[in-house]
Motif scaffolding. Sequence first.
Motif, PDB file in Angstrom:
ATOM      1  N   LYS A 180       3.391   5.308   0.901  1.00 17.42           N
ATOM      2  CA  LYS A 180       2.250   4.464   0.509  1.00 17.42           C
ATOM      3  C   LYS A 180       1.776   4.789  -0.904  1.00 17.42           C
ATOM      4  O   LYS A 180       1.497   3.901  -1.702  1.00 17.42           O
ATOM      5  CB  LYS A 180       1.094   4.658   1.503  1.00 17.42           C
ATOM      6  CG  LYS A 180       1.306   3.950   2.831  1.00 17.42           C
ATOM      7  CD  LYS A 180       0.107   4.227   3.717  1.00 17.42           C
ATOM      8  CE  LYS A 180       0.261   3.583   5.075  1.00 17.42           C
ATOM      9  NZ  LYS A 180      -0.793   4.010   5.989  1.00 17.42           N
ATOM     10  N   LYS A 227       4.251   1.956  -5.367  1.00 19.97           N
ATOM     11  CA  LYS A 227       3.973   1.121  -6.555  1.00 19.97           C
ATOM     12  C   LYS A 227       4.795   1.542  -7.770  1.00 19.97           C
ATOM     13  O   LYS A 227       4.951   0.774  -8.719  1.00 19.97           O
ATOM     14  CB  LYS A 227       2.479   1.139  -6.886  1.00 19.97           C
ATOM     15  CG  LYS A 227       1.902   2.505  -7.159  1.00 19.97           C
ATOM     16  CD  LYS A 227       0.393   2.450  -7.331  1.00 19.97           C
ATOM     17  CE  LYS A 227      -0.205   3.844  -7.403  1.00 19.97           C
ATOM     18  NZ  LYS A 227      -1.668   3.836  -7.408  1.00 19.97           N
ATOM     19  N   ASP A 236       1.669  -2.702  -0.091  1.00 18.76           N
ATOM     20  CA  ASP A 236       1.183  -3.709  -1.037  1.00 18.76           C
ATOM     21  C   ASP A 236       2.224  -4.827  -1.174  1.00 18.76           C
ATOM     22  O   ASP A 236       3.411  -4.547  -1.386  1.00 18.76           O
ATOM     23  CB  ASP A 236       0.947  -3.033  -2.397  1.00 18.76           C
ATOM     24  CG  ASP A 236       0.192  -3.934  -3.360  1.00 18.76           C
ATOM     25  OD1 ASP A 236       0.670  -5.065  -3.592  1.00 18.76           O
ATOM     26  OD2 ASP A 236      -0.855  -3.519  -3.868  1.00 18.76           O
ATOM     27  N   CYS A 296       4.935  -4.736  -3.834  1.00 13.70           N
ATOM     28  CA  CYS A 296       6.021  -3.749  -3.831  1.00 13.70           C
ATOM     29  C   CYS A 296       7.376  -4.447  -3.680  1.00 13.70           C
ATOM     30  O   CYS A 296       7.507  -5.374  -2.879  1.00 13.70           O
ATOM     31  CB  CYS A 296       5.864  -2.774  -2.665  1.00 13.70           C
ATOM     32  SG  CYS A 296       4.528  -1.603  -2.867  1.00 13.70           S
TER      33      CYS A 296
END
Length: 377
Positions: free
Chosen positions: A140, A144, A161, A164
Motif C-alpha cells: 500500500k 505509488k 489507489d 496504480c
Amino acid sequence: MIHIMKILLAGGGTAGHINPALAIAGTVRQHNPQAELLYVGNKGGMEERLVSEAGYPFQAITIAGFQRKISLKSLAKNIRTIGLLMAANGQSKRIIKEFKPDLCVGTGGYVSGPILRAAAKMGIPILIHEQNAFPGMTTKMLSKYAKKVMLAVEDAKKYLDPSCPITVTGNPVRPAILSARRETARKKLGLDGRPLILSFGGSLGARKINEAVADLIAWSSKDDRYQHIHAYGQYGSWFPELLIKKGVDLKKHANLDIREYIKDMPDCLAAADLVICRAGAITLSELQAQGKASILIPSPNVAENHQYHNAMALVRRKAAAILEEKDLSGDALIQMVQKMTADPKTLEIYQTNARKMAILDANERIYSIIQGFFPEK
C-alpha cells in the motif's frame, strides 16, 4: 541479443513472501542464465537460510516490524524499530550503489520496504508482487512508486489507489504441484476408493486445528469412512497421544496417516478429495492449481487479518468453505466435512470453481513484465 539483467529481489519474514521471490528468481534464471540476481533480506530472517539453500547471492539489512498493540513495551520496540529503519535506509542505498541493479522486485514483508523505497528514490524501476487478497502495508505504501503492481487475485485491486499501474499475474506455483496427477499420486500413496481428507496447520502446527481434527478422526474412525492424512506440525507432538485418549489406536486403522510434516505435498494434494488448512496465499494458489475442495480456517494471528480476505476470495466464488477459528470446534468441523462429502456433486462444484480461479502461468506472466524492462538490442 538480450541485455544482461541485473535484478535485485527483496522480501521476507515468512515463506509466503520468500517463495514467490525464489520462484521469480528461478524463472528469470531459466529464461536468462546470464542474469545477475541479488536477494536482500533481514539478517537472521528465514530468508537468509532459504535463499542460500536455493543458491542465490544474499545480502542482509537489519530491520524490524512495527508493533500494532498499544503498550509501553510496544512503544519501546517501535522506538528501536525507527532507529533500525533509519539505519536500513543507509544499508539499502549502499547495497544498491554497489550492485547497480536495472530493476528491483519486491514480494512483501517489512524488509522489502527500505530497499524498494531507496531504489525508487535512486531512479531504479521497482515492481511489487502482492500475494494476498488484502494488500500488505508495504504494498500500500510503495505502490505509488511502482512501475507495476502485480496481484495474485483481482480482489486486491479495490484496496489500492486506482491510479496504480496494476496487473493480475497470480502467485507463482511450484512446478511439482502443477505436474502432480490424482491417480498416479493415489497409487503412490497406496490409497483405495474412499475419499481422502488432507489436513494441516502449517509447518509449526496449529493447536486449535489439531484439536478439532482429533475429534474428526475419532468420529470418522468408528466406521473408517475416510482415508485421512494429517500433519500436526513441529509443536503438535502431543497429537498422537490425544488420539489415543479419544480411543483411536492408529495400528488398527491403516486408513489414517498421521505425521509431523508433509514432505510429499504435491502427491498428497493431488490425491486429496477435501483439504482442511489455513488460508495462506501460496497454499490457496496450490489448491486452485490442483482444483481442490477445501475448508479454510484462516489464521487470526496475521497482519491485517489477510488470511480471512484470502479465504473469502474463494468463498465468494463457491470455490471453498470457511470456518473461522473463533467458531472452530470438533463438532463444527465434523458437520462441515459431512455436509461437503455427503454428495459427490457438492465436492465437484467446489473443485470446478477452485480450478476456474487458478492462474497456471503466473511465472511466465511475471517474467514477461520483467522482460519489458530489458528490450532486445
